[in-house]
Design a protein around this motif. Sequence first.
Motif, PDB file in Angstrom:
ATOM      1  N   PRO A  22      -0.866 -28.734  10.593  1.00 58.52           N
ATOM      2  CA  PRO A  22       0.074 -28.110  11.526  1.00 58.52           C
ATOM      3  C   PRO A  22       0.307 -26.637  11.202  1.00 58.52           C
ATOM      4  N   SER A  23       0.476 -25.852  12.241  1.00 61.12           N
ATOM      5  CA  SER A  23       0.824 -24.450  12.055  1.00 61.12           C
ATOM      6  C   SER A  23       2.242 -24.345  11.513  1.00 61.12           C
ATOM      7  N   TYR A  24       2.488 -23.290  10.751  1.00 61.80           N
ATOM      8  CA  TYR A  24       3.832 -23.072  10.199  1.00 61.80           C
ATOM      9  C   TYR A  24       4.460 -21.882  10.892  1.00 61.80           C
ATOM     10  N   PHE A  25       5.675 -22.080  11.424  1.00 65.95           N
ATOM     11  CA  PHE A  25       6.374 -21.055  12.181  1.00 65.95           C
ATOM     12  C   PHE A  25       7.451 -20.403  11.308  1.00 65.95           C
ATOM     13  N   LEU A  26       7.346 -19.104  11.124  1.00 64.80           N
ATOM     14  CA  LEU A  26       8.381 -18.329  10.449  1.00 64.80           C
ATOM     15  C   LEU A  26       9.234 -17.674  11.523  1.00 64.80           C
ATOM     16  N   ARG A  27      10.508 -18.057  11.585  1.00 65.59           N
ATOM     17  CA  ARG A  27      11.426 -17.531  12.600  1.00 65.59           C
ATOM     18  C   ARG A  27      12.559 -16.778  11.923  1.00 65.59           C
ATOM     19  N   PHE A  28      13.295 -15.978  12.728  1.00 66.50           N
ATOM     20  CA  PHE A  28      14.282 -15.066  12.173  1.00 66.50           C
ATOM     21  C   PHE A  28      15.591 -15.155  12.951  1.00 66.50           C
ATOM     22  N   ALA A  29      16.700 -15.327  12.241  1.00 68.06           N
ATOM     23  CA  ALA A  29      18.002 -15.425  12.893  1.00 68.06           C
ATOM     24  C   ALA A  29      18.383 -14.120  13.585  1.00 68.06           C
ATOM     25  N   ASP A  30      17.955 -12.985  13.023  1.00 67.10           N
ATOM     26  CA  ASP A  30      18.318 -11.692  13.599  1.00 67.10           C
ATOM     27  C   ASP A  30      17.327 -11.229  14.667  1.00 67.10           C
ATOM     28  N   ARG A  31      16.212 -11.954  14.823  1.00 70.36           N
ATOM     29  CA  ARG A  31      15.199 -11.613  15.838  1.00 70.36           C
ATOM     30  C   ARG A  31      14.738 -12.905  16.500  1.00 70.36           C
ATOM     31  N   PRO A  32      15.585 -13.521  17.313  1.00 76.07           N
ATOM     32  CA  PRO A  32      15.303 -14.875  17.803  1.00 76.07           C
ATOM     33  C   PRO A  32      14.068 -14.989  18.686  1.00 76.07           C
ATOM     34  N   THR A  33      13.621 -13.902  19.292  1.00 72.76           N
ATOM     35  CA  THR A  33      12.428 -14.000  20.155  1.00 72.76           C
ATOM     36  C   THR A  33      11.130 -13.834  19.367  1.00 72.76           C
ATOM     37  N   ALA A  34      11.248 -13.439  18.111  1.00 73.22           N
ATOM     38  CA  ALA A  34      10.054 -13.139  17.319  1.00 73.22           C
ATOM     39  C   ALA A  34       9.676 -14.315  16.434  1.00 73.22           C
ATOM     40  N   ARG A  35       8.407 -14.345  16.042  1.00 69.67           N
ATOM     41  CA  ARG A  35       7.936 -15.362  15.112  1.00 69.67           C
ATOM     42  C   ARG A  35       6.635 -14.883  14.479  1.00 69.67           C
ATOM     43  N   ILE A  36       6.348 -15.414  13.307  1.00 72.99           N
ATOM     44  CA  ILE A  36       5.045 -15.217  12.676  1.00 72.99           C
ATOM     45  C   ILE A  36       4.522 -16.606  12.337  1.00 72.99           C
ATOM     46  N   ILE A  37       3.270 -16.859  12.664  1.00 72.94           N
ATOM     47  CA  ILE A  37       2.712 -18.199  12.533  1.00 72.94           C
ATOM     48  C   ILE A  37       1.547 -18.172  11.552  1.00 72.94           C
ATOM     49  N   ALA A  38       1.526 -19.140  10.654  1.00 77.32           N
ATOM     50  CA  ALA A  38       0.403 -19.328   9.731  1.00 77.32           C
ATOM     51  C   ALA A  38      -0.442 -20.493  10.221  1.00 77.32           C
ATOM     52  N   LEU A  39      -1.739 -20.249  10.389  1.00 77.69           N
ATOM     53  CA  LEU A  39      -2.673 -21.292  10.827  1.00 77.69           C
ATOM     54  C   LEU A  39      -3.745 -21.478   9.753  1.00 77.69           C
ATOM     55  N   PRO A  40      -3.517 -22.365   8.791  1.00 73.17           N
ATOM     56  CA  PRO A  40      -4.563 -22.668   7.812  1.00 73.17           C
ATOM     57  C   PRO A  40      -5.580 -23.630   8.411  1.00 73.17           C
ATOM     58  N   GLU A  97      -1.825 -33.772  18.413  1.00 69.42           N
ATOM     59  CA  GLU A  97      -0.750 -33.583  17.451  1.00 69.42           C
ATOM     60  C   GLU A  97      -0.261 -32.149  17.416  1.00 69.42           C
ATOM     61  N   HIS A  98      -1.172 -31.210  17.584  1.00 71.68           N
ATOM     62  CA  HIS A  98      -0.764 -29.816  17.552  1.00 71.68           C
ATOM     63  C   HIS A  98       0.013 -29.426  18.806  1.00 71.68           C
ATOM     64  N   CYS A  99      -0.426 -29.936  19.942  1.00 70.84           N
ATOM     65  CA  CYS A  99       0.157 -29.474  21.201  1.00 70.84           C
ATOM     66  C   CYS A  99       1.542 -30.062  21.467  1.00 70.84           C
ATOM     67  N   LEU A 100       1.774 -31.269  20.978  1.00 70.37           N
ATOM     68  CA  LEU A 100       3.039 -31.927  21.269  1.00 70.37           C
ATOM     69  C   LEU A 100       4.070 -31.619  20.188  1.00 70.37           C
ATOM     70  N   LYS A 101       4.436 -30.343  20.114  1.00 71.82           N
ATOM     71  CA  LYS A 101       5.474 -29.890  19.191  1.00 71.82           C
ATOM     72  C   LYS A 101       5.951 -28.516  19.640  1.00 71.82           C
ATOM     73  N   ALA A 102       6.961 -28.000  18.964  1.00 76.33           N
ATOM     74  CA  ALA A 102       7.451 -26.639  19.183  1.00 76.33           C
ATOM     75  C   ALA A 102       7.901 -26.401  20.621  1.00 76.33           C
ATOM     76  N   ASP A 103       8.383 -27.457  21.289  1.00 79.13           N
ATOM     77  CA  ASP A 103       8.932 -27.357  22.643  1.00 79.13           C
ATOM     78  C   ASP A 103       7.940 -26.764  23.644  1.00 79.13           C
ATOM     79  N   THR A 104       6.663 -27.087  23.477  1.00 76.50           N
ATOM     80  CA  THR A 104       5.706 -26.784  24.536  1.00 76.50           C
ATOM     81  C   THR A 104       6.023 -27.668  25.741  1.00 76.50           C
TER      82      THR A 104
END
Length: 359
Positions: free
Chosen positions: A61-79, A275-282
Amino acid sequence: MTPTTSSATRPAARDRATAPTFAVIPGDQVQQALRGREKQIVELVEATYRLHGAGDSVNPPSYFLRFADRPTARIIALPASIGGSVNVDGLKWISSFPTNVEAGLPRASAVLILNDHDTGYPFACLESSIISATRTAASAALAADWLSRGRTRPGRVGFFGTGLIARYIHTFLAGTGWSFDSVGVYDVSADSADGFCGYLQEAGAAGQTAQVTVHDNAEDLIRSSDLVVFATIAGKPHVTDPAWFAHNPLVLHVSLRDLAPEILLDSANFVDDVEHCLKADTSPHLAEQLTGSRDFLDGTLDDVMTGRVTPPTDRPVIFSPFGLGVLDLAVGNYVYDEVALAGHLHLIDHFFHELRRYG
């Protein structure tokens, strides 16, 4: 930093007397390696999907880094790790900052790290926003081909969202033999729509002669298109009426969160990986939450390519790709090999320092 003229396309992993090398491949080299190679890249993406479908990959699964002070932004790690002739491990680290668009910058930026299969040493860092857009567009073009094989090939395409990804998808459709009688354009930003039309005019100079129409509303775009491409930055569904899709179009739902669950439940649905697609409120994830099951899914793109599933013609067909790290690895490895074969690798001298276990 030392340019190399070596024709070697991968570090000599098993030669322990040779120090591992590390290359940096900037965006201009990435773009040069990929420009005009649409057919080859789509074939590469298809082969990668087949390897993934056969189990010759690791794609956690991809890992989502989210920010309380920047709610629209994210950085994603895809190993990921991919076998076959690619045989490489690695990680894509991609940011999505929608406010960049207001400053005239692309929303996404990324790097890709490639790791040697045998030693685990990273051997390259590549600028990856171009790689990411390329594999996304190649995946979309591949899906458009396979999912339309049992129906009349779409002649009217509509682009809902007109940023960089839409441009790449159009380029890959044109580069793999698609031609259209009409191209519809819709974006909430008039400037984005105008910019995309400018790109289409340049493409017209290269032989694409479709009539281009800028639509004032989303409904008109969808109803007038046999192939609808969603490439927005939407965070939640904003298209809610299944009746807009009564003409049973093929839908490339690349941005994943545009469609209300009710539209998916009224359609045939295909994904790249369940499994990847059915997450993260897609949108598919919301449909699963609404129904409590995954019965609305008809299969994966690999199911279609291997003949296990045939898409229907009497319903809208929606492809929702989450985006797999193995695709980034395959395209990134292709770029590395092309740059190396051209003798243009930029190696970082002595990047790895402690190479003797006991000093």
